[in-house]
Design an enzyme around this catalytic site. Sequence first.
Site, PDB file in Angstrom:
ATOM      1  N   ARG A 109       0.885  -1.177   0.000  1.00  0.00           N
ATOM      2  CA  ARG A 109       0.000   0.000   0.000  1.00  0.00           C
ATOM      3  C   ARG A 109       0.909   1.208   0.000  1.00  0.00           C
ATOM      4  O   ARG A 109       1.696   1.395   0.946  1.00  0.00           O
ATOM      5  CB  ARG A 109      -0.911  -0.020   1.232  1.00  0.00           C
ATOM      6  CG  ARG A 109      -1.623   1.288   1.462  1.00  0.00           C
ATOM      7  CD  ARG A 109      -2.727   1.191   2.492  1.00  0.00           C
ATOM      8  NE  ARG A 109      -3.864   0.492   1.940  1.00  0.00           N
ATOM      9  CZ  ARG A 109      -5.107   0.551   2.435  1.00  0.00           C
ATOM     10  NH1 ARG A 109      -5.360   1.279   3.506  1.00  0.00           N
ATOM     11  NH2 ARG A 109      -6.090  -0.111   1.874  1.00  0.00           N
ATOM     12  N   HIS A 136      -7.198   0.959  -6.527  1.00  0.00           N
ATOM     13  CA  HIS A 136      -7.416   0.038  -5.400  1.00  0.00           C
ATOM     14  C   HIS A 136      -8.075  -1.220  -5.983  1.00  0.00           C
ATOM     15  O   HIS A 136      -9.265  -1.475  -5.767  1.00  0.00           O
ATOM     16  CB  HIS A 136      -8.298   0.715  -4.347  1.00  0.00           C
ATOM     17  CG  HIS A 136      -8.281   0.066  -2.999  1.00  0.00           C
ATOM     18  ND1 HIS A 136      -7.530  -1.070  -2.713  1.00  0.00           N
ATOM     19  CD2 HIS A 136      -8.931   0.388  -1.835  1.00  0.00           C
ATOM     20  CE1 HIS A 136      -7.723  -1.409  -1.444  1.00  0.00           C
ATOM     21  NE2 HIS A 136      -8.562  -0.549  -0.897  1.00  0.00           N
ATOM     22  N   GLN A 139     -10.092  -3.832  -3.843  1.00  0.00           N
ATOM     23  CA  GLN A 139     -11.385  -3.298  -3.438  1.00  0.00           C
ATOM     24  C   GLN A 139     -12.401  -3.469  -4.567  1.00  0.00           C
ATOM     25  O   GLN A 139     -13.526  -3.932  -4.347  1.00  0.00           O
ATOM     26  CB  GLN A 139     -11.236  -1.805  -3.080  1.00  0.00           C
ATOM     27  CG  GLN A 139     -12.523  -1.146  -2.652  1.00  0.00           C
ATOM     28  CD  GLN A 139     -12.988  -1.647  -1.297  1.00  0.00           C
ATOM     29  OE1 GLN A 139     -12.251  -1.619  -0.331  1.00  0.00           O
ATOM     30  NE2 GLN A 139     -14.233  -2.116  -1.217  1.00  0.00           N
ATOM     31  N   ASP A 232     -17.186   7.281  -1.754  1.00  0.00           N
ATOM     32  CA  ASP A 232     -15.955   7.117  -0.970  1.00  0.00           C
ATOM     33  C   ASP A 232     -15.656   8.470  -0.322  1.00  0.00           C
ATOM     34  O   ASP A 232     -16.315   9.480  -0.620  1.00  0.00           O
ATOM     35  CB  ASP A 232     -14.813   6.649  -1.889  1.00  0.00           C
ATOM     36  CG  ASP A 232     -13.509   6.362  -1.137  1.00  0.00           C
ATOM     37  OD1 ASP A 232     -13.539   6.228   0.108  1.00  0.00           O
ATOM     38  OD2 ASP A 232     -12.453   6.292  -1.791  1.00  0.00           O
ATOM     39  N   CYS A 272     -16.447   1.751   0.327  1.00  0.00           N
ATOM     40  CA  CYS A 272     -15.299   0.878   0.601  1.00  0.00           C
ATOM     41  C   CYS A 272     -14.917   0.888   2.080  1.00  0.00           C
ATOM     42  O   CYS A 272     -14.256  -0.029   2.543  1.00  0.00           O
ATOM     43  CB  CYS A 272     -14.113   1.317  -0.247  1.00  0.00           C
ATOM     44  SG  CYS A 272     -13.625   3.014   0.086  1.00  0.00           S
ATOM     45  N   ARG A 300     -13.845  -8.687   0.720  1.00  0.00           N
ATOM     46  CA  ARG A 300     -12.405  -8.449   0.539  1.00  0.00           C
ATOM     47  C   ARG A 300     -11.639  -9.754   0.805  1.00  0.00           C
ATOM     48  O   ARG A 300     -10.702 -10.104   0.094  1.00  0.00           O
ATOM     49  CB  ARG A 300     -11.911  -7.348   1.505  1.00  0.00           C
ATOM     50  CG  ARG A 300     -12.545  -5.973   1.288  1.00  0.00           C
ATOM     51  CD  ARG A 300     -12.085  -5.361  -0.015  1.00  0.00           C
ATOM     52  NE  ARG A 300     -10.642  -5.338  -0.119  1.00  0.00           N
ATOM     53  CZ  ARG A 300      -9.846  -4.379   0.399  1.00  0.00           C
ATOM     54  NH1 ARG A 300     -10.378  -3.359   1.010  1.00  0.00           N
ATOM     55  NH2 ARG A 300      -8.526  -4.447   0.265  1.00  0.00           N
TER      56      ARG A 300
HETATM   57  N1   CP Z   1     -11.358  -0.254   2.122  1.00  0.00           N
HETATM   58  C1   CP Z   1     -10.074  -0.362   2.598  1.00  0.00           C
HETATM   59  O1   CP Z   1      -9.114  -0.597   1.843  1.00  0.00           O
HETATM   60  O2   CP Z   1      -9.964  -0.161   3.940  1.00  0.00           O
HETATM   61  P1   CP Z   1      -8.616  -0.070   4.801  1.00  0.00           P
HETATM   62  O3   CP Z   1      -7.993   1.255   4.498  1.00  0.00           O
HETATM   63  O4   CP Z   1      -9.078  -0.212   6.219  1.00  0.00           O
HETATM   64  O5   CP Z   1      -7.703  -1.194   4.385  1.00  0.00           O
HETATM   65  N1  NVA Z   2      -9.859   6.738  -1.220  1.00  0.00           N
HETATM   66  C1  NVA Z   2      -9.548   6.307   0.108  1.00  0.00           C
HETATM   67  C2  NVA Z   2      -9.751   4.846   0.239  1.00  0.00           C
HETATM   68  C3  NVA Z   2      -9.419   4.224   1.576  1.00  0.00           C
HETATM   69  C4  NVA Z   2      -9.622   2.748   1.611  1.00  0.00           C
HETATM   70  C5  NVA Z   2      -8.108   6.678   0.440  1.00  0.00           C
HETATM   71  O1  NVA Z   2      -7.242   6.516  -0.434  1.00  0.00           O
HETATM   72  O2  NVA Z   2      -7.849   7.152   1.541  1.00  0.00           O
END
Ligand code: CP
Ligand code: NVA
Length: 313
Positions: A109, A136, A139, A232, A272, A300
Amino acid sequence: MPGPLSGRDLLSINDLSPEEVRLVLDEARALKLRFYAGERIIPVLRGKTIALIFEKPSTRTRVSMEVAALQLGATPLVFNRNELQLGRGEPVKDTARVLSRYVDAIAARVYSHRSLVEMAAYADVPVINMLSDLEHPLQALADALTIIEKKGDLSRLKVVYVGDARNNVAHSLLLVVAKLGGHIVMAAPRQLWPRSEILEAAKLAAEETGAAIELMEDPREAVKGADVVYTDVWVSMGEEAEAEERRRLLQPYQVNAELMQLARRDAIFMHCLPAHRSEEVTEEVLEGRWSVVWDQAENRLHVQKAVLSLLLS
Ligand code: CP
Ligand code: NVA
């Protein structure tokens, strides 16, 4: 015999053909059925090790990836970026080559999608995107599974994304619906419409699958006849400096009960998570009859088991 996805990277939904997206979803459904039949441990990846690297916080992704690996018989190794020499400036390309000598896959990530591209270029093992500034994909695969479970064939559905249509979640959702031949509408202020490279990739996929893609500014117009309404956060991780401006721009895009009333009567609401109540969505919608967010979060796990087993076996 290696399967069609074995050894591959997954940085973007666009790394998968429409058939490959369907393959992942079929595998996820099969694993989920087995899970509910009591088969929690299916050790197809016994003896394998998976590095999970986090530059940003995570609840769902981190826990579901660890559990997915464990349920498949693999060992997950979780690192915060700053626990690795990466955090002290060791280059991504060096980290990728060294980790490739120890582990069977690297999932990360990251702030910048470019780090993942570099990681994949230098790693000898599959590299998986657990969220970047651009996409993502894990997701979106779970989202597609959830939509199909709740509403059936995606190619007959209207999926409406309301809010910041230029973020990771919006980009991957756009691509996955395009790959599956659905009708996707993105409602956002013009400055927050999807990035051009994502839109072009989605349009190309749509030519092949018959998907319909629409961008618009009016959220009320967008949600008319929607089967799925998705939103989101307005301020993604890494965008905190723009928080005030984004909140101002996105105020008219809140998903509330009044907006949901304009969708089909049986429409579902998706997010999400994590959600910011009273910002992009109201408590009434998130906790209301439309919401499928907990089932969406559960998926997930099943989707990631499918991805890991297909990429690593
Ligand atoms: N939706 C998602 O990726 O959540 P987290 O940031 O908790 O992993
Ligand atoms: N768009 C959000 C998604 C978190 C899972 C972010 O990047 O913070």
